[in-house]
Design an enzyme around this catalytic site. Structure first.
Site, PDB file in Angstrom:
ATOM      1  N   LYS A  13      36.114  21.742 -31.175  1.00  0.00           N
ATOM      2  CA  LYS A  13      35.214  22.899 -31.348  1.00  0.00           C
ATOM      3  C   LYS A  13      35.309  23.859 -30.160  1.00  0.00           C
ATOM      4  CE  LYS A  13      31.519  20.297 -31.747  1.00  0.00           C
ATOM      5  NZ  LYS A  13      32.174  18.982 -31.565  1.00  0.00           N
ATOM      6  N   ARG A  88      22.751  20.631 -34.467  1.00  0.00           N
ATOM      7  CA  ARG A  88      23.233  19.252 -34.481  1.00  0.00           C
ATOM      8  C   ARG A  88      22.284  18.343 -35.262  1.00  0.00           C
ATOM      9  NH1 ARG A  88      26.490  19.531 -29.552  1.00  0.00           N
ATOM     10  NH2 ARG A  88      27.716  17.657 -29.254  1.00  0.00           N
ATOM     11  N   ARG A 127      40.171  14.139 -22.011  1.00  0.00           N
ATOM     12  CA  ARG A 127      39.692  15.515 -21.847  1.00  0.00           C
ATOM     13  C   ARG A 127      39.393  15.832 -20.385  1.00  0.00           C
ATOM     14  NH1 ARG A 127      34.892  18.056 -25.392  1.00  0.00           N
ATOM     15  NH2 ARG A 127      33.584  16.402 -24.521  1.00  0.00           N
ATOM     16  N   ARG A 160      34.306  15.065 -17.486  1.00  0.00           N
ATOM     17  CA  ARG A 160      32.856  15.040 -17.687  1.00  0.00           C
ATOM     18  C   ARG A 160      32.314  13.618 -17.568  1.00  0.00           C
ATOM     19  NH1 ARG A 160      31.663  18.499 -23.039  1.00  0.00           N
ATOM     20  NH2 ARG A 160      30.255  16.747 -23.366  1.00  0.00           N
ATOM     21  N   ARG A 171      27.918   8.664 -28.801  1.00  0.00           N
ATOM     22  CA  ARG A 171      27.845  10.028 -29.343  1.00  0.00           C
ATOM     23  C   ARG A 171      28.376  10.091 -30.770  1.00  0.00           C
ATOM     24  NH1 ARG A 171      30.780  12.651 -24.496  1.00  0.00           N
ATOM     25  NH2 ARG A 171      30.839  14.560 -25.690  1.00  0.00           N
TER      26      ARG A 171
HETATM   27  P1  ADP Z   1      30.968  17.707 -27.298  1.00  0.00           P
HETATM   28  O1  ADP Z   1      31.649  19.058 -27.392  1.00  0.00           O
HETATM   29  O2  ADP Z   1      31.741  16.749 -26.489  1.00  0.00           O
HETATM   30  O3  ADP Z   1      30.518  17.193 -28.605  1.00  0.00           O
HETATM   31  P2  ADP Z   1      28.763  19.179 -26.106  1.00  0.00           P
HETATM   32  O4  ADP Z   1      29.340  19.765 -24.886  1.00  0.00           O
HETATM   33  O5  ADP Z   1      28.599  20.063 -27.290  1.00  0.00           O
HETATM   34  O6  ADP Z   1      29.639  17.901 -26.473  1.00  0.00           O
HETATM   35  O7  ADP Z   1      27.373  18.517 -25.801  1.00  0.00           O
HETATM   36  C1  ADP Z   1      27.213  17.588 -24.751  1.00  0.00           C
HETATM   37  C2  ADP Z   1      25.855  16.928 -24.874  1.00  0.00           C
HETATM   38  O8  ADP Z   1      24.825  17.919 -24.773  1.00  0.00           O
HETATM   39  C3  ADP Z   1      25.595  16.225 -26.200  1.00  0.00           C
HETATM   40  O9  ADP Z   1      26.106  14.907 -26.218  1.00  0.00           O
HETATM   41  C4  ADP Z   1      24.073  16.271 -26.262  1.00  0.00           C
HETATM   42  O10 ADP Z   1      23.519  15.275 -25.419  1.00  0.00           O
HETATM   43  C5  ADP Z   1      23.751  17.615 -25.638  1.00  0.00           C
HETATM   44  N1  ADP Z   1      23.649  18.673 -26.682  1.00  0.00           N
HETATM   45  C6  ADP Z   1      24.508  19.698 -26.883  1.00  0.00           C
HETATM   46  N2  ADP Z   1      24.136  20.445 -27.926  1.00  0.00           N
HETATM   47  C7  ADP Z   1      22.990  19.874 -28.416  1.00  0.00           C
HETATM   48  C8  ADP Z   1      22.129  20.167 -29.508  1.00  0.00           C
HETATM   49  N3  ADP Z   1      22.352  21.195 -30.336  1.00  0.00           N
HETATM   50  N4  ADP Z   1      21.053  19.367 -29.702  1.00  0.00           N
HETATM   51  C9  ADP Z   1      20.801  18.331 -28.868  1.00  0.00           C
HETATM   52  N5  ADP Z   1      21.597  17.997 -27.843  1.00  0.00           N
HETATM   53  C10 ADP Z   1      22.681  18.749 -27.603  1.00  0.00           C
HETATM   54  P1  ADP Z   2      34.722  19.416 -28.904  1.00  0.00           P
HETATM   55  O1  ADP Z   2      34.214  20.698 -28.298  1.00  0.00           O
HETATM   56  O2  ADP Z   2      34.708  19.437 -30.401  1.00  0.00           O
HETATM   57  O3  ADP Z   2      34.049  18.203 -28.373  1.00  0.00           O
HETATM   58  P2  ADP Z   2      37.193  19.956 -27.383  1.00  0.00           P
HETATM   59  O4  ADP Z   2      37.612  21.311 -27.840  1.00  0.00           O
HETATM   60  O5  ADP Z   2      36.615  19.838 -26.043  1.00  0.00           O
HETATM   61  O6  ADP Z   2      36.257  19.273 -28.500  1.00  0.00           O
HETATM   62  O7  ADP Z   2      38.468  19.004 -27.518  1.00  0.00           O
HETATM   63  C1  ADP Z   2      38.400  17.624 -27.158  1.00  0.00           C
HETATM   64  C2  ADP Z   2      39.699  17.215 -26.457  1.00  0.00           C
HETATM   65  O8  ADP Z   2      40.781  17.203 -27.404  1.00  0.00           O
HETATM   66  C3  ADP Z   2      40.127  18.174 -25.355  1.00  0.00           C
HETATM   67  O9  ADP Z   2      40.744  17.395 -24.338  1.00  0.00           O
HETATM   68  C4  ADP Z   2      41.148  19.097 -26.038  1.00  0.00           C
HETATM   69  O10 ADP Z   2      42.108  19.588 -25.120  1.00  0.00           O
HETATM   70  C5  ADP Z   2      41.778  18.156 -27.059  1.00  0.00           C
HETATM   71  N1  ADP Z   2      42.133  18.838 -28.324  1.00  0.00           N
HETATM   72  C6  ADP Z   2      41.463  19.837 -28.947  1.00  0.00           C
HETATM   73  N2  ADP Z   2      42.074  20.184 -30.104  1.00  0.00           N
HETATM   74  C7  ADP Z   2      43.143  19.361 -30.218  1.00  0.00           C
HETATM   75  C8  ADP Z   2      44.193  19.220 -31.206  1.00  0.00           C
HETATM   76  N3  ADP Z   2      44.221  19.986 -32.310  1.00  0.00           N
HETATM   77  N4  ADP Z   2      45.128  18.262 -30.984  1.00  0.00           N
HETATM   78  C9  ADP Z   2      45.093  17.482 -29.867  1.00  0.00           C
HETATM   79  N5  ADP Z   2      44.149  17.568 -28.913  1.00  0.00           N
HETATM   80  C10 ADP Z   2      43.183  18.498 -29.078  1.00  0.00           C
END
Ligand code: ADP
Ligand code: ADP
Ligand code: ZN
Length: 216
Positions: A13, A88, A127, A160, A171
């Site tokens: 995302k 979420r 990541r 992270r 998660r």
């Molecule tokens: P990822 O992209 O790895 O899924 P995010 O960076 O979006 O994670 O979010 C990291 C953490 O922040 C989540 O695991 C949650 O604890 C919190 N968080 C983010 N967005 C929300 C939301 N919309 N509602 C509740 N908690 C959130």
């Molecule tokens: P999210 O925000 O959904 O948690 P991220 O965009 O941070 O996900 O991506 C999670 C990890 O996977 C990062 O290390 C990113 O570089 C990698 N990644 C993202 N898209 C792809 C893909 N299409 N193929 C392989 N690795 C990816």
């Protein structure tokens, strides 16, 4: 253009959000990034959020909804925005729906990036992120041009604290229980589009652009 990005942690995302927002010139609103900024500055919101985030749990709905409401009132959101990581929960989705209704607006699309569970652990543990601009990298799939440095802003990239295998598993369970129901929520409202997130980063972006091209 008002976009919601849906998908499990590690779906890509954040990665796709950066490219979409660049191409369509809309603000990237990542609730995770806003929480992390508050945590690094030790604001009251950051101190509260940390208690939940470090364990892999969601930050409570009322706190999250208020924070997003405030962000969406800003001037730069007038012509659209991309929400990454919000909503979420069904409660958050209902709050967003009320917010849009009050302004007689609607969502352009809810984009679901689909990635099966078996891909996620490797993506998440490899990541690396830029604490300054939020860009995502990967030790194998998306390496920065200069090792350890962000391509966009040159800051040192880091791992992270919540990207350990144990927290990622938590998660994923939270995603299944609380966020997956949003797929039906948006399907019922006829705004859901799905993309295959297992393809290479640029191929996923191409599929997204094809979908968005049909919506505008
Ligand atoms: P990822 O992209 O790895 O899924 P995010 O960076 O979006 O994670 O979010 C990291 C953490 O922040 C989540 O695991 C949650 O604890 C919190 N968080 C983010 N967005 C929300 C939301 N919309 N509602 C509740 N908690 C959130
Ligand atoms: P999210 O925000 O959904 O948690 P991220 O965009 O941070 O996900 O991506 C999670 C990890 O996977 C990062 O290390 C990113 O570089 C990698 N990644 C993202 N898209 C792809 C893909 N299409 N193929 C392989 N690795 C990816
Ligand atoms: Zn950066």
């Amino acid at each position: 253009m008002k976009i919601v990005l849906l998908g499990p942690p590690g779906a890509g995302k954040g990665t796709q959000a950066k490219s979409i927002c660049n191409r369509y010139n809309i603000p990237h609103i990542s609730t995770g990034d806003i929480f992390r900024k508050n945590m690094s500055e030790n604001t009251p919101l950051g101190i509260e959020a940390r208690k939940h985030i470090d364990k892999g749990y969601l930050v409570p709905d009322d706190i999250t909804i208020n924070m997003v409401y405030e962000r969406l009132q800003a001037e730069d959101c007038k012509d659209g925005y991309l929400l990454d990581g919000f909503p979420r929960t069904v409660k958050q989705a209902e709050a967003l729906e009320r917010f849009l209704k009050e302004k007689n607006e609607s969502l352009t699309v809810a984009l679901l990036i689909q990635v099966p569970r078996e891909f996620i652990i490797e993506r998440m543990t490899g990541r690396r992120v830029c604490p300054a601009c939020g860009a995502s990298y990967h030790t194998k799939f998306n390496m920065p041009i200069i090792a350890g440095k962000c391509d966009i802003c040159g800051s040192d990239i880091i791992q992270r604290k919540d990207d350990t295998e144990e927290t990622v598993r938590e998660r994923l369970d939270v995603y299944k229980a609380q966020t997956q129901p949003l797929i039906d929520f948006y399907e019922d409202r006829n705004v859901l589009s799905k993309v295959d997130g297992t393809k290479a980063i640029n191929e996923v972006f191409e599929s997204i652009c094809n979908i968005l091209g049909e919506k505008i």
